[in-house]
Design a protein around this motif. Structure first.
Motif, PDB file in Angstrom:
ATOM      1  N   GLU A 654     -51.556-101.543  -1.390  1.00  0.00           N
ATOM      2  CA  GLU A 654     -52.053-102.875  -0.841  1.00  0.00           C
ATOM      3  C   GLU A 654     -52.931-102.396   0.279  1.00  0.00           C
ATOM      4  OE1 GLU A 654     -48.672-105.057   0.418  1.00  0.00           O
ATOM      5  OE2 GLU A 654     -48.709-104.309   2.268  1.00  0.00           O
ATOM      6  N   PHE A 655     -53.716-103.418   0.808  1.00  0.00           N
ATOM      7  CA  PHE A 655     -54.526-102.744   1.841  1.00  0.00           C
ATOM      8  C   PHE A 655     -55.387-104.300   2.520  1.00  0.00           C
ATOM      9  CE2 PHE A 655     -57.432-103.303  -2.006  1.00  0.00           C
ATOM     10  CZ  PHE A 655     -58.445-104.092  -1.438  1.00  0.00           C
ATOM     11  N   ASP A 679     -64.592-110.157  -4.454  1.00  0.00           N
ATOM     12  CA  ASP A 679     -64.404-111.512  -5.355  1.00  0.00           C
ATOM     13  C   ASP A 679     -64.469-110.777  -6.673  1.00  0.00           C
ATOM     14  OD1 ASP A 679     -64.476-113.261  -3.368  1.00  0.00           O
ATOM     15  OD2 ASP A 679     -66.351-113.853  -3.500  1.00  0.00           O
ATOM     16  N   VAL A 680     -65.314-109.820  -7.052  1.00  0.00           N
ATOM     17  CA  VAL A 680     -65.369-109.225  -8.383  1.00  0.00           C
ATOM     18  C   VAL A 680     -63.927-108.482  -8.679  1.00  0.00           C
ATOM     19  CG1 VAL A 680     -66.306-107.337  -9.571  1.00  0.00           C
ATOM     20  CG2 VAL A 680     -67.976-108.812  -8.326  1.00  0.00           C
ATOM     21  N   LEU A 681     -63.221-107.692  -7.653  1.00  0.00           N
ATOM     22  CA  LEU A 681     -62.032-107.130  -7.852  1.00  0.00           C
ATOM     23  C   LEU A 681     -61.054-108.124  -8.252  1.00  0.00           C
ATOM     24  CD1 LEU A 681     -62.456-104.285  -5.321  1.00  0.00           C
ATOM     25  CD2 LEU A 681     -62.301-103.998  -7.937  1.00  0.00           C
ATOM     26  N   ILE A 682     -60.979-109.352  -7.550  1.00  0.00           N
ATOM     27  CA  ILE A 682     -60.027-110.425  -7.820  1.00  0.00           C
ATOM     28  C   ILE A 682     -60.176-110.878  -9.185  1.00  0.00           C
ATOM     29  CG2 ILE A 682     -59.246-112.871  -6.812  1.00  0.00           C
ATOM     30  CD1 ILE A 682     -59.762-111.859  -4.156  1.00  0.00           C
ATOM     31  N   ARG A 688     -55.277-108.848  -5.608  1.00  0.00           N
ATOM     32  CA  ARG A 688     -54.850-110.451  -5.442  1.00  0.00           C
ATOM     33  C   ARG A 688     -54.581-110.278  -3.940  1.00  0.00           C
ATOM     34  NH1 ARG A 688     -49.580-110.998  -9.117  1.00  0.00           N
ATOM     35  NH2 ARG A 688     -48.270-109.701  -7.687  1.00  0.00           N
ATOM     36  N   GLN A 689     -54.903-111.505  -3.506  1.00  0.00           N
ATOM     37  CA  GLN A 689     -54.713-111.838  -2.180  1.00  0.00           C
ATOM     38  C   GLN A 689     -53.513-112.319  -1.534  1.00  0.00           C
ATOM     39  OE1 GLN A 689     -58.047-113.701  -0.165  1.00  0.00           O
ATOM     40  NE2 GLN A 689     -57.427-113.764   1.756  1.00  0.00           N
ATOM     41  N   ARG A 690     -52.919-111.842  -0.615  1.00  0.00           N
ATOM     42  CA  ARG A 690     -51.781-112.442   0.166  1.00  0.00           C
ATOM     43  C   ARG A 690     -52.156-112.566   1.595  1.00  0.00           C
ATOM     44  NH1 ARG A 690     -48.456-108.132  -0.211  1.00  0.00           N
ATOM     45  NH2 ARG A 690     -48.236-107.716   2.272  1.00  0.00           N
ATOM     46  N   VAL A 691     -52.051-113.938   1.987  1.00  0.00           N
ATOM     47  CA  VAL A 691     -52.353-114.209   3.342  1.00  0.00           C
ATOM     48  C   VAL A 691     -51.284-113.936   4.344  1.00  0.00           C
ATOM     49  CG1 VAL A 691     -53.199-116.078   4.852  1.00  0.00           C
ATOM     50  CG2 VAL A 691     -54.192-115.916   2.620  1.00  0.00           C
ATOM     51  N   PHE A 702     -54.731-107.475   0.715  1.00  0.00           N
ATOM     52  CA  PHE A 702     -54.734-107.294  -0.815  1.00  0.00           C
ATOM     53  C   PHE A 702     -53.636-106.612  -1.455  1.00  0.00           C
ATOM     54  CE2 PHE A 702     -58.662-108.314   1.061  1.00  0.00           C
ATOM     55  CZ  PHE A 702     -59.092-109.657   0.361  1.00  0.00           C
ATOM     56  N   GLU A 703     -52.973-107.083  -2.514  1.00  0.00           N
ATOM     57  CA  GLU A 703     -52.057-106.402  -3.363  1.00  0.00           C
ATOM     58  C   GLU A 703     -52.908-105.673  -4.441  1.00  0.00           C
ATOM     59  OE1 GLU A 703     -49.214-109.162  -4.814  1.00  0.00           O
ATOM     60  OE2 GLU A 703     -48.123-109.064  -2.761  1.00  0.00           O
ATOM     61  N   VAL A 704     -52.683-104.484  -5.191  1.00  0.00           N
ATOM     62  CA  VAL A 704     -53.286-103.557  -5.771  1.00  0.00           C
ATOM     63  C   VAL A 704     -52.307-103.756  -7.239  1.00  0.00           C
ATOM     64  CG1 VAL A 704     -54.256-101.738  -6.755  1.00  0.00           C
ATOM     65  CG2 VAL A 704     -54.280-102.186  -4.526  1.00  0.00           C
ATOM     66  N   ASN A 705     -52.939-104.284  -8.407  1.00  0.00           N
ATOM     67  CA  ASN A 705     -52.282-104.023  -9.882  1.00  0.00           C
ATOM     68  C   ASN A 705     -51.723-103.002  -9.880  1.00  0.00           C
ATOM     69  OD1 ASN A 705     -51.888-104.201 -12.447  1.00  0.00           O
ATOM     70  ND2 ASN A 705     -53.552-105.516 -12.825  1.00  0.00           N
TER      71      ASN A 705
END
Length: 712
Positions: A654-655, A679-682, A688-691, A702-705
């Protein structure tokens, strides 16, 4: 049967394994070549004609080896997964269901394992080395993620030497029976009790099978609530169609590709450019009452150095060069005679002018009349026609076209023409006008104080280029190239390179193929413009049959829809907007070549040639996406690749957005420049975004697959 070469890199062919589909259809081959303890294992999955194959792996996801056997398996039958076709074929020869993936120990993830879903039990037999363990681990993660996954066991056979596999285990059993077996052919049935061998194999399986470690399956479980990432790379390039040209041309294209061991796209597009060079200016296509297209095309095929581009270009242009030489020979005596007469009259005129300068008024008037009469008798010295050139400045190109019926072709395997267009000889100022007008056929008027005026009413310019891929990478950095539509006018190809996989011992092309190709182009070069009362004869106006027009209209509408926001061509509207017109031109060239000896103007362009052009278009559209991707035409996609490499390199699960911007500040000065990249990566399921709230200030996290890191 398969046309797989008998040697590779100087090593003889040892064995060929057939890849068949679930319906037992041939998908391709893998061949092994070995000598002196060294080997090459080469895939052949690229069809080049009805009987032959080019080297190259199949498109991803790749088919498994053994699909035709797997299709007959019952759900409760044990399935054995091994590494390599040799090992799988050995087990198959014993009547067991065994499969493997194509490409070696590091290619499991590139294959399609879905056919194993629903099977009850799968045994993975890794080779006795680190690569074998890695292959087993990666395969377990894939199989565990299947819908209705099987029970997975790992079987490490005992007493194997380092790197040993099931073939070595069977070989030891065969040797105990005092028999010889090379490990490639089926296990011999005579002299050995196959049932006893199978019982011994089953005994080893039962004794050494252990459940796949839970941590090997954890990657699959972690991925369960993630969609599979959609690749940021271009779509796999489809195979080039081998049935698009009229028979004489197709035979030549296929034979040229085979004899030079070059991708078929190279021969096909350079030959198409040669046909364009011969036909341009003589034909137009009446698409609608208010819309017509010329028949000249621009093609660009990118391949690395050493790919034998020059050999293919020389073969494609040979008929053009031979025709030019014959014209030179035929006109030679007339040119010499005219030049001699011109020099004699010029000398007389010079003497008359000298006399006139010293003559009296009455004599001067008489001499002036004689000078005028002599000048009127000066003959026009004919020039031999030139069809094509390689390296020419825009200024010289105008003169060449003006003296060659407003036509010219630039055919080159180098990239110099792009440097010239970018302004090599004009102080860095791009000089594109004549090229753009030559593609469109729009009038040209050039007036310069130092040169005679050039006026052309219907210029026609063909380009056939084969630069290196790295040349294309930098073209988009010249703003006017794209802004003024230069790059949007080419039909591109970016074939897979087969360097390192050529046999270097293919037979030369049969002379009949060259003769048929040369005869067709010679007919086209000899076509005369239709008779006209005007001084300038108009070109022949070809029309489409009703069926051909309908097929093209349907295609053009699909391209139009692809230019909408989010469509296939939304970032390539400059290219896609001209693509349907280019397809009309290709269909016309195929028609002209088909009826070269009987008169293309006597028939309308039919459905056969339109369908062939559309089959080319289907492949060329994918190549265009790959080429513009190489150029960096979509900055968001290019940036997404950069950020994804950073994620993998740093091993980030995540980052924060802030971290990402800090790592890429040298390229993206402002944070908002990263938004379309994120946006492209999502959208493609890489992140995916975690607020979260950090010190009362929102922070984008952002969590990474997990699949991203497991495949890095």
């Amino acid at each position: 049967m398969h046309d797989i070469p008998i040697t590779f890199n100087g090593r003889p062919r040892r064995y060929i394994w057939e890849y068949r589909g679930s319906e037992n259809e041939i998908l391709g081959y893998v061949a092994r070549f070995d000598a002196d303890g060294k080997k090459d294992v080469v895939p052949y999955f690229q069809r080049v004609n009805g009987h032959g194959w080019n080297s190259g792996s199949p498109a991803k996801p790749r088919p498994l080896f053994g699909l035709q056997i797997l299709a007959r398996a019952e759900p409760d039958e044990p399935i054995y997964v091994v590494e390599g076709e040799k090992a799988a074929a050995a087990l198959q020869s014993l009547g067991l269901i065994a499969v493997t993936s194509q490409g070696g120990s590091q290619a499991s993830s590139k294959s399609d394992w879905k056919s194993l879903a629903g099977q009850k039990h799968i045994y993975i037999l890794p080779d006795n080395d680190e690569a074998g363990e890695a292959y087993a681990r990666e395969t377990v993660a894939i199989l565990a993620g299947l819908e209705n996954p099987p029970v997975i066991s790992i079987v490490r056979l005992p007493n194997l030497s380092h790197g040993g596999d099931i073939v070595d285990w069977i070989a030891a059993y065969v040797e105990d029976a005092l028999l010889e077996w090379d490990g490639f052919k089926p296990v011999p049935e005579s002299g050995i009790d196959i049932q006893a061998l199978l019982r011994e194999f089953k005994k080893e399986i039962d004794a050494h099978a252990v459940p796949a470690p839970a941590e090997w399956e954890s990657t699959s479980q972690a991925n369960a609530d993630w969609d599979t990432p959609i690749s940021l790379e271009s779509a796999p390039l489809p195979a080039w169609p081998n049935d698009v040209f009229p028979s004489k041309i197709q035979d030549f294209v296929t034979a040229l590709s085979a004899s030079t061991e070059t991708p078929p796209e190279l021969a096909a597009l350079l030959v198409l450019a040669a046909i364009s060079s011969a036909a341009q200016g003589k034909y137009k296509v009446q698409v609608k009452t208010d819309y017509s297209e010329p028949v000249n095309i621009w093609v660009c095929v990118a391949l690395p150095p050493g790919s034998r581009k020059t050999a293919v270009q020389q073969a494609a242009t040979a008929p053009l060069t031979a025709w030019e030489r014959r014209q030179q020979e035929d006109l030679g005596p007339k040119m010499k005679q005219a030049a001699s007469e011109y020099e004699s009259l010029a000398a007389r005129i010079k003497q008359l002018r000298k006399d006139a300068g010293q003559a009296s008024d009455s004599e001067f008037k008489e001499l002036k009349e004689k000078i005028a009469e002599a000048e009127a008798e000066l003959p026009e010295i004919p020039t031999a026609p030139q069809v094509w050139a390689q390296d020419v400045t825009p200024e010289n190109l105008g003169s060449l076209m003006a003296t060659n019926d407003e036509r010219m072709a630039i055919l080159s395997d180098e990239s110099g023409i792009f440097d010239i267009l970018a302004g090599r000889y004009s102080n860095g100022i791009p000089n594109l006008d004549l090229f753009l007008q030559g593609h469109a056929g729009s009038p040209v008027k050039v007036n310069r104080s130092s040169r005679p005026a050039i006026v052309m009413y219907s210029p026609a310019l063909t380009l056939g280029l084969s630069p290196q891929p790295e040349v294309l990478r930098g073209l988009i950095d010249t703003p006017s190239f794209r802004g003024r539509g230069l790059l949007g006018r080419f039909l591109y190809a970016l074939p897979y390179s087969n360097l390192g996989y050529r046999t270097l011992d293919r037979s030369p092309m049969h002379p009949n193929y060259r003769a048929g190709y040369e005869a067709t182009l010679t007919h086209i070069l000899d076509h005369e413009l239709p008779d006209s009362d005007d001084d300038a004869s108009p070109p022949y106006m070809l029309k489409l049959t009703i069926e051909a027009a309908k097929k093209w209209q349907s295609f053009a509408l699909s391209v139009e829809a692809g230019m909408r926001e989010g469509g296939m061509y939304d970032h390539l509207t400059d290219w896609a907007g001209k693509f349907p017109g280019a397809v009309i031109r290709v269909a016309a060239l195929l028609h002209i070549a088909r009826y070269a000896d009987t008169g293309p103007w006597k028939k309308d362009i039919g459905a056969e040639d339109m369908e062939a052009a559309l089959r080319m278009a289907e492949v060329l559209s994918v190549h265009a996406l790959a080429v513009f991707d190489l150029m960096g035409a979509d900055p968001a996609l290019d940036g997404a690749r950069l950020v994804l490499r950073w994620i993998k390199r740093e091993g980030k699960s995540e980052f924060t957005f802030r971290d990402c911007h800090q790592a890429h500040k040298s390229r993206y000065k402002r944070a908002k420049e990263l938004d379309p990249i994120i946006d492209v990566l999502i959208e493609r399921h890489f992140i995916r975004q975690r607020v979260e709230k950090v010190a009362h200030r929102p922070s984008r996290v952002f969590e990474v697959n997990p699949a991203v890191l497991s495949n890095s």
